[in-house]
Design an enzyme around this catalytic site. Structure first.
Site, PDB file in Angstrom:
ATOM      1  CE  LYS A  97      -3.908  -2.268   2.309  1.00 54.96           C
ATOM      2  NZ  LYS A  97      -3.269  -3.556   2.703  1.00 54.96           N
ATOM      3  NE  ARG A  98       6.448   0.091   0.605  1.00 56.05           N
ATOM      4  CZ  ARG A  98       6.930  -0.100   1.824  1.00 56.05           C
ATOM      5  NH1 ARG A  98       6.434   0.586   2.843  1.00 56.05           N
ATOM      6  NH2 ARG A  98       7.902  -0.968   2.036  1.00 56.05           N
TER       7      ARG A  98
END
Length: 273
Positions: A97-98
């Site tokens: 979930k960068r």
């Protein structure tokens, strides 16, 4: 030669006859006693889960924070190597979930696709297209973009409406489908806890794959999820379950119980189709 993400996923759906994905979230507090104090306990546990559940899944989704918090990135790398070599026809999704500016995103993309050699990675679209572009530049890898998440607080922002009345999560779906998915490698995260929203996203994005967390411990309903998320061909979903499978038991039968839980979940998904 590495297959493009969407082709590898389609093959996994077909040959495994499964749309179940198992999330690998190692929590030492819930480990069986035999592994609790082993220095390689994280890797041993996750490999045991992978071996027990592989016959029933289309892929695996290790969550990077669970490994990083334990200083176990090396064990995560070994785990990714193990999945790629022992189960090369299963999709490997790095759940990270960068979301960051382009220069930093470039390093995160290298981490996902070069260090861990994942088939796909989850990313956050909040900073816009240029923050996602470094992942898209890996044309054979999947970019799975947060859209409508399974947590209750997701509504704080994702349900906000634009001036034309469109909720933000559907605007994200539209942007990805119309402008970002130029190489056919994108997918969206839509939580099983909101089946009505899954159906709306599916109508917007056609046959784009959906990663659907939230069944099992989070309480998502499998039949409602499948009805909302399936494509006309009866595929299109990576339905993720983590804790309900990983920690089905924590005694000496932990791996067998995980396999049984995965089989039951896969069968429930099949039945709902």
């Amino acid at each position: 030669m590495t297959l493009p993400f969407t082709e590898k996923l389609a093959r996994a759906w077909h040959y495994q006859d499964s749309q179940l994905m198992v999330g690998l979230d190692p929590d030492l507090r819930r480990f069986p006693a035999e592994l609790a104090d082993r220095p390689d306990g994280v890797l041993t546990f996750c490999k045991g889960i992978v071996d027990a559940t592989a016959p029933f899944v289309c892929g695996f989704k290790p969550q990077i924070a669970y490994f990083a918090a334990l200083g176990a990135e090396g064990q995560l790398q070994d785990l990714c190597d193990y999945i790629r070599t022992q189960y090369p026809d299963r999709v490997l999704v790095l759940d990270a979930k960068r979301g960051d500016i382009g220069s930093t995103a470039t390093q995160y993309a290298r981490e996902a696709f070069e260090r861990y050699q994942a088939d796909a990675v989850t990313v956050n679209p909040y900073m816009g297209r240029d923050s996602v572009q470094p992942y898209i530049d890996y044309g054979d890898r999947g970019v799975i973009i947060l859209c409508r998440t399974s947590n209750p607080g997701g509504a704080d922002l994702q349900d906000m409406r634009l001036s034309n009345g469109t909720p933000l999560y559907l605007h994200v779906a539209d942007q990805v489908a119309r402008f970002w998915n130029t190489q056919g490698q994108c997918a969206l995260v839509v939580g099983a806890t909101f089946p009505d929203e899954i159906a709306q996203v599916r109508r917007r994005v056609g046959d784009m794959p959906l990663l659907i967390p939230g069944i099992g411990a989070q309480g998502g309903d499998i039949p409602a999820t499948v009805r909302a998320g399936r494509t006309a061909q009866g595929t299109g979903m990576m339905i993720n379950s983590s804790r309900a499978i990983l920690y089905a038991r924590n005694d000496e039968q932990w791996a067998q119980a995980a396999g049984q839980a995965a089989q039951a979940t896969r069968d429930a998904i099949r039945l709902a189709l």
